[in-house]
Design a protein around this motif. Structure first.
Motif, PDB file in Angstrom:
ATOM      1  N   ILE A  80       0.854  -1.192   0.000  1.00 57.86           N
ATOM      2  CA  ILE A  80       0.000   0.000   0.000  1.00 57.86           C
ATOM      3  C   ILE A  80       0.889   1.240   0.000  1.00 57.86           C
ATOM      4  O   ILE A  80       1.813   1.356   0.808  1.00 57.86           O
ATOM      5  N   VAL A  81       0.605   2.153  -0.912  1.00 57.95           N
ATOM      6  CA  VAL A  81       1.403   3.381  -1.008  1.00 57.95           C
ATOM      7  C   VAL A  81       0.472   4.592  -0.951  1.00 57.95           C
ATOM      8  O   VAL A  81      -0.733   4.484  -1.171  1.00 57.95           O
ATOM      9  N   ASP A  82       1.038   5.721  -0.626  1.00 53.87           N
ATOM     10  CA  ASP A  82       0.280   6.976  -0.629  1.00 53.87           C
ATOM     11  C   ASP A  82      -0.052   7.362  -2.066  1.00 53.87           C
ATOM     12  O   ASP A  82       0.798   7.298  -2.956  1.00 53.87           O
ATOM     13  N   THR A  83      -1.294   7.759  -2.287  1.00 57.22           N
ATOM     14  CA  THR A  83      -1.725   8.157  -3.626  1.00 57.22           C
ATOM     15  C   THR A  83      -1.321   9.604  -3.891  1.00 57.22           C
ATOM     16  O   THR A  83      -1.682  10.499  -3.121  1.00 57.22           O
ATOM     17  N   PRO A  84      -0.576   9.854  -4.953  1.00 53.29           N
ATOM     18  CA  PRO A  84      -0.213  11.231  -5.273  1.00 53.29           C
ATOM     19  C   PRO A  84      -1.443  12.053  -5.666  1.00 53.29           C
ATOM     20  O   PRO A  84      -2.477  11.508  -6.043  1.00 53.29           O
ATOM     21  N   ALA A  85      -1.312  13.355  -5.602  1.00 53.58           N
ATOM     22  CA  ALA A  85      -2.373  14.253  -6.074  1.00 53.58           C
ATOM     23  C   ALA A  85      -2.236  14.382  -7.590  1.00 53.58           C
ATOM     24  O   ALA A  85      -1.554  15.268  -8.111  1.00 53.58           O
ATOM     25  N   PHE A  86      -2.866  13.449  -8.318  1.00 50.91           N
ATOM     26  CA  PHE A  86      -2.734  13.424  -9.776  1.00 50.91           C
ATOM     27  C   PHE A  86      -3.445  14.594 -10.449  1.00 50.91           C
ATOM     28  O   PHE A  86      -3.036  15.049 -11.517  1.00 50.91           O
ATOM     29  N   ALA A  87      -4.557  15.065  -9.842  1.00 48.82           N
ATOM     30  CA  ALA A  87      -5.339  16.131 -10.459  1.00 48.82           C
ATOM     31  C   ALA A  87      -4.463  17.363 -10.689  1.00 48.82           C
ATOM     32  O   ALA A  87      -3.789  17.843  -9.773  1.00 48.82           O
ATOM     33  N   GLY A  88      -4.478  17.861 -11.904  1.00 53.40           N
ATOM     34  CA  GLY A  88      -3.681  19.030 -12.258  1.00 53.40           C
ATOM     35  C   GLY A  88      -2.370  18.685 -12.928  1.00 53.40           C
ATOM     36  O   GLY A  88      -1.762  19.538 -13.584  1.00 53.40           O
ATOM     37  N   MET A  89      -1.879  17.444 -12.771  1.00 55.84           N
ATOM     38  CA  MET A  89      -0.657  17.031 -13.478  1.00 55.84           C
ATOM     39  C   MET A  89      -0.933  16.900 -14.968  1.00 55.84           C
ATOM     40  O   MET A  89      -2.066  16.656 -15.390  1.00 55.84           O
ATOM     41  N   THR A  90       0.106  17.038 -15.768  1.00 52.07           N
ATOM     42  CA  THR A  90      -0.044  16.695 -17.177  1.00 52.07           C
ATOM     43  C   THR A  90      -0.229  15.176 -17.275  1.00 52.07           C
ATOM     44  O   THR A  90       0.192  14.433 -16.383  1.00 52.07           O
TER      45      THR A  90
END
Length: 634
Positions: free
Chosen positions: A439-449
């Protein structure tokens, strides 16, 4: 401000017996209410036909047909119908009230069901449907919305509003009834329905329960209908490999395009389901594989047994037991000497051979091919069982733990070296036991290219699905709007390595088309991937033929979405009535009737004494509808 009126049915007493308490649901033909049967003091569900359909004899006949069809069925897995009648202009149906949810609600909450859950629900549904088919009734509208799951565990089939006798197998020229996603090919192409059409709908429902999605999709209903009529329903295991082959076979049988290839009724399909259930719950069809254990050769089959050794020995040494003549002592001594020398050579030769064989055997079993052994396959086993199997094969077992996204916690992932490999007997073999996915921390993907989001996902070990695209005025084109899990839900704060991830990527804002010509606006929207389905015209101060605005459907807008252009018809000009000479009262009435507002410049004391002497705008001139006309009697 407009205030929505409360449902007038709430609190109403129907036919002097049924007191309406609240609304449960609303459908295309009727609304269902919770009511109290005052005579029997019990809660019931009252289904009331929509008022605008009450004058349609065909709809009313179909409504009454539901009562008659369901009333003929007395089965634990069919919703009971208690009463049917008419109160003034209102047709109603009184049914058993089942507090709980529908199968559709369950699928929305869980996405898909396990094979065991699917079998449990379908067992009950098919029992109810089999009772209907035995009574000569075809349901014709089977779908998850019509399967009721009561709070007390009962499962019932309801809504026989489209049911007909099995002999009435034509659509009689009407539009197709039922939900398009579950309609059989023969209903779509020829309007013909019988018990086998219900079987097709059951197959589609099972596919959806096992996979969490319908087999055919499309933006338009006709696209879905075309696939049902022309394409083969895929095996559920193609979407979910964990589905047993027995359920694949049932879905394939039930959804055969030709009705002749399907079970004739629900009872036959129920028998097949019960057979599959035994296999799924016991795994009996696979148990024979576990009987292939290591075999011990009988003693008589051993190569080089005592009998063989003895036979070889007596044959090879037979010459040593010959009788020697003693009438000639010299000759006898020579013969004996010769015999002893011969025996010595034989003994020496046998000794040499045995020594060579011993050395060869030592090499074979210590460092030659005899020292190698095959590691047994242990994937999926309990660690203790795997350790025992590895040690019995002649290896030293060492249990280690590792993360794995597919193997259940506490089960063996595999060995290191892998099962099936051949290595030196006595070597150490690692048995890797699953700790479950990392289990890993989910990055804040929103806003990334999109490129950065993909790179980051691959670094974390996520499994990427094809991205979805949608228009967004708030997110830059090519950037991520949202990240979803394998079920289409937003990613949680922590997520397992190996889990599925799908990015929703922005297409940018919908091109602005206000002020453009219809041709230019259509080109701009088409170039962006949208479909201009229609144009609506409205009066406007904008020049005629110019686009005023763009109407898009609610929710997500993607490529291929139909949009509507709103185009100006120009100003809405009408002729102003001439009210000069009329009384003030009459003039106001005329102006209002023509859709105009009014203002007055009138001496109050002479309100009715004098007629209108002037107006602005002037009578018979053109003005915008709704404009204010000033009248005066001065």
């Amino acid at each position: 401000m407009t205030i929505a009126a409360e449902d007038p049915m709430i609190g109403r007493l129907i036919d002097g017996r049924y007191q309406v308490k609240s609304r449960i649901a609303r459908g295309g033909m009727a609304t269902v209410y919770l009511a109290t049967d005052l005579r029997l003091e019990r809660r019931v569900a009252v289904k009331i036909m929509h008022g605008h359909l009450a004058d349609d004899s065909a709809f009313k006949a179909r409504f009454v047909q539901e009562a008659r069809s369901a009333a003929r069925l007395a089965h634990p897995n069919v919703v009971n119908v208690f009463d049917q009648g008419q109160d003034s202009d209102m047709a109603y149906l009184v049914m058993e009230y089942l507090p709980g949810i529908t199968l559709r609600d369950l699928l929305k909450d869980y996405g898909k069901l396990t094979p065991e859950q699917t079998v449990d629900i379908m067992d009950a549904v098919l029992q109810g449907l089999a009772a209907a088919h035995e009574s000569g009734i075809v349901h014709r509208d089977l779908k998850p919305e019509n399967v009721l799951l009561a709070d007390d565990g009962r499962i019932k089939l309801g809504d026989f509003g489209l049911a007909r006798a099995t002999t009435a197998n034509t659509a009689s020229g009407q539009a197709l009834l039922g939900t398009i996603a579950y309609l059989s090919p023969e209903l779509l192409t020829r309007g013909v329905a019988d018990a086998r059409s219900d079987i097709y709908a059951i197959g589609i429902m099972m596919y959806e329960m096992l996979t969490g999605e319908q087999p055919f999709k499309g933006e338009q209903p006709m696209a879905v209908a075309y696939q049902h009529a022309n394409d083969k329903v895929p095996a559920p295991s193609a979407s979910n490999p964990a589905i047993p082959v027995e359920l694949d076979e049932i879905v394939e049988w039930a959804t055969t395009r030709s009705p002749d290839g399907r079970p004739e009724n629900a009872g036959i399909l129920l028998d097949k389901l019960l057979q599959a259930e035994k296999v799924i719950r016991t795994g009996s069809s696979y148990q024979d594989l576990s009987t292939q254990q290591t075999m011990v050769m009988p003693a008589g089959m051993l190569i080089g047994s005592d009998d063989e050794t003895q036979a070889i020995g007596t044959g090879a040494l037979a010459g040593l037991n010959r009788k020697v003549p003693i009438d000639n002592p010299v000759a006898a001594l020579k013969e004996i000497s010769s015999t002893r020398r011969s025996r010595g050579f034989w003994i020496f030769g046998i000794t040499i051979v045995l020594a060579v064989l011993g050395a060869t055997a030592g090499w074979f079993f210590s460092s030659g091919p005899g020292s190698l052994a095959t590691i047994p396959a242990t994937a999926g086993m309990a660690p203790a069982d795997a350790q025992k199997l590895v040690e019995e094969a002649g290896f030293t077992a060492k249990v280690v733990e590792a993360n794995d996204s597919t193997v259940a916690v506490g089960k063996v992932i595999d060995t290191d070296p892998k099962g099936g490999s051949t290595i030196t007997r006595g070597a150490t073999v690692k048995i890797m036991v699953s700790l479950g996915p990392k289990i890993v921390d989910t990055p804040a993907f929103a806003g990334m290219t999109e490129a950065d989001a993909k790179k980051k996902s691959q670094e974390l070990g996520f499994k990427l699905k094809d991205p979805a695209e949608q228009f967004s005025a708030d997110v830059t084109k090519g950037s991520v709007i949202a990240a979803l899990d394998g079920k289409g839900q937003p990613l949680p704060a922590k997520y397992p390595v190996g889990g599925e991830v799908q990015f929703v990527v922005s297409l940018g804002a919908i091109p602005p088309v206000d002020g453009l010509s219809v041709a230019d606006a259509t080109k701009a929207l088409t170039d962006a991937g949208l479909v201009v389905g229609a144009t609506n015209e409205e009066f406007s101060d904008v020049a005629k033929g110019t686009v005023i605005s763009l109407a898009v459907p609610e929710g997500v807008v993607t490529k291929g979405t139909n949009v509507t252009l709103v185009v100006s018809k120009g100003p809405d000009l009408v002729t102003v009535p001439n009210v000069v000479g009329k009384s003030i009262k009459d003039a106001i009435a005329v102006l209002q009737a023509a859709g105009f507002g009014f203002a007055t410049e009138v001496d109050q004391e002479l309100w009715d004494a004098k007629a209108v002497r002037s107006q602005s705008p002037a009578g018979d001139s053109q003005a915008k509808r709704g404009a204010v006309v000033t009248i005066s009697n001065r």
